[in-house]
Design a protein around this motif. Structure first.
Motif, PDB file in Angstrom:
ATOM      1  N   PHE A 106     -68.493 -10.028  19.515  1.00  0.00           N
ATOM      2  CA  PHE A 106     -69.486 -10.024  20.586  1.00  0.00           C
ATOM      3  C   PHE A 106     -69.160 -11.115  21.601  1.00  0.00           C
ATOM      4  O   PHE A 106     -68.726 -12.207  21.223  1.00  0.00           O
ATOM      5  CB  PHE A 106     -70.884 -10.290  20.017  1.00  0.00           C
ATOM      6  CG  PHE A 106     -71.364  -9.265  19.019  1.00  0.00           C
ATOM      7  CD1 PHE A 106     -72.238  -8.260  19.401  1.00  0.00           C
ATOM      8  CD2 PHE A 106     -70.943  -9.317  17.692  1.00  0.00           C
ATOM      9  CE1 PHE A 106     -72.681  -7.319  18.486  1.00  0.00           C
ATOM     10  CE2 PHE A 106     -71.387  -8.382  16.766  1.00  0.00           C
ATOM     11  CZ  PHE A 106     -72.261  -7.386  17.168  1.00  0.00           C
ATOM     12  N   ALA A 108     -70.904 -12.898  25.341  1.00  0.00           N
ATOM     13  CA  ALA A 108     -72.123 -12.953  26.153  1.00  0.00           C
ATOM     14  C   ALA A 108     -71.927 -13.889  27.333  1.00  0.00           C
ATOM     15  O   ALA A 108     -71.127 -14.830  27.268  1.00  0.00           O
ATOM     16  CB  ALA A 108     -73.297 -13.422  25.294  1.00  0.00           C
ATOM     17  N   VAL A 114     -74.208  -8.646  27.357  1.00  0.00           N
ATOM     18  CA  VAL A 114     -73.534  -8.795  26.065  1.00  0.00           C
ATOM     19  C   VAL A 114     -72.551  -7.637  25.899  1.00  0.00           C
ATOM     20  O   VAL A 114     -72.886  -6.477  26.163  1.00  0.00           O
ATOM     21  CB  VAL A 114     -74.523  -8.797  24.887  1.00  0.00           C
ATOM     22  CG1 VAL A 114     -73.777  -9.048  23.584  1.00  0.00           C
ATOM     23  CG2 VAL A 114     -75.615  -9.836  25.087  1.00  0.00           C
ATOM     24  N   HIS A 116     -69.408  -5.795  23.316  1.00  0.00           N
ATOM     25  CA  HIS A 116     -69.005  -5.669  21.911  1.00  0.00           C
ATOM     26  C   HIS A 116     -67.633  -5.023  21.821  1.00  0.00           C
ATOM     27  O   HIS A 116     -67.330  -4.065  22.528  1.00  0.00           O
ATOM     28  CB  HIS A 116     -70.018  -4.815  21.141  1.00  0.00           C
ATOM     29  CG  HIS A 116     -69.649  -4.619  19.707  1.00  0.00           C
ATOM     30  ND1 HIS A 116     -69.213  -3.400  19.199  1.00  0.00           N
ATOM     31  CD2 HIS A 116     -69.616  -5.489  18.659  1.00  0.00           C
ATOM     32  CE1 HIS A 116     -68.954  -3.533  17.911  1.00  0.00           C
ATOM     33  NE2 HIS A 116     -69.185  -4.784  17.558  1.00  0.00           N
ATOM     34  N   ILE A 137     -73.928 -17.123  21.451  1.00  0.00           N
ATOM     35  CA  ILE A 137     -74.188 -15.964  20.607  1.00  0.00           C
ATOM     36  C   ILE A 137     -73.706 -16.294  19.199  1.00  0.00           C
ATOM     37  O   ILE A 137     -72.653 -16.904  19.018  1.00  0.00           O
ATOM     38  CB  ILE A 137     -73.498 -14.701  21.169  1.00  0.00           C
ATOM     39  CG1 ILE A 137     -73.915 -13.452  20.375  1.00  0.00           C
ATOM     40  CG2 ILE A 137     -71.988 -14.854  21.221  1.00  0.00           C
ATOM     41  CD1 ILE A 137     -73.558 -12.155  21.080  1.00  0.00           C
ATOM     42  N   VAL A 147     -78.777 -14.134  20.656  1.00  0.00           N
ATOM     43  CA  VAL A 147     -78.240 -14.726  21.880  1.00  0.00           C
ATOM     44  C   VAL A 147     -79.303 -15.616  22.495  1.00  0.00           C
ATOM     45  O   VAL A 147     -80.506 -15.331  22.390  1.00  0.00           O
ATOM     46  CB  VAL A 147     -77.786 -13.669  22.918  1.00  0.00           C
ATOM     47  CG1 VAL A 147     -76.590 -12.902  22.428  1.00  0.00           C
ATOM     48  CG2 VAL A 147     -78.913 -12.741  23.297  1.00  0.00           C
TER      49      VAL A 147
END
Length: 223
Positions: A106, A108, A114, A116, A137, A147
């Protein structure tokens, strides 16, 4: 060394923003203008990142798999030999990166976004409709991720959707870092700008001050 902090010669004058290691003899630091340094147990050695974008965070899950993120959607992957740019699909700045494996990562950052990585590609899994920067995160699994934002907001991901746990405030008391207790993952620690350090006994549903001085704290680690 377990007893005292000793200054180290980094070999650079660039600002360094993030650090992660797989062992005491394989540590990476990232920073301004694409700086990446590797500590091999004896010295910090500069590496060719292939970018001049500022890098803000780094995370890895083995000695041969590290991810670094930074300005303008820059994401780099290290395979144990070289750093390679990945297609992030965004031009937004990325502040933080964390994962559970090389195929569950992940990232951010800017505009409360965000992203992935599933082992094949990056996708946007969080766009919250605010201009807030996400600062960090962290999680205990790919279906239990938190987050934190620049005005103290906290959101939780259950693998399918995000839930707003704490509304962003009107002032800039950002949550700067999160850390889970290693033996009890329900316990979460948070460092902040201008508001000290907090602890949550129930996965960020409520918070208690640890009565630390109200300084700006940028990183925290828990046992």
């Amino acid at each position: 060394d377990g007893n005292a902090w000793v200054p180290m010669d980094s070999g650079t004058t660039r600002d360094l923003e993030g650090v992660w290691g797989s062992s005491s003899s394989n540590v990476f630091a990232v920073g301004a203008n694409g700086a990446i340094l590797n500590y091999n147990g004896n010295a910090w050695v500069p590496m060719d990142s292939g970018t001049t974008e500022d890098l803000y965070d780094i995370w890895g899950n083995s000695s041969t798999s590290f991810f670094a993120v930074g300005d303008n959607g820059k994401i780099l992957h290290y395979d144990g030999a070289t750093w390679v740019a990945m297609k992030s699909g965004t031009s937004l700045g990325l502040n933080a990166v964390w994962g559970t494996s090389s195929s569950d990562v992940f990232a951010a950052g800017e505009m409360a976004s965000v992203f992935h990585f599933n082992g094949s590609g990056w996708s946007n899994i969080g766009a919250f409709g605010t201009r807030e920067w996400l600062q960090d995160i962290w999680g205990i699994s790919g279906s239990d991720v938190l987050v934190v934002g620049e005005r103290g907001s906290i959101r939780r991901y259950d693998g399918l959707a995000w839930t707003l746990i704490q509304e962003p405030g009107a002032t800039g008391n950002a949550v700067t870092d999160l850390e889970f207790h290693r033996e009890n993952p329900d316990i979460v620690y948070a460092s902040t700008l201008n508001a000290g350090i907090y602890i949550s006994p129930n996965l960020a549903r409520s918070w208690l001050s640890l009565d630390a001085p109200e300084y700006s704290v940028f990183a925290i680690s828990a046992g």
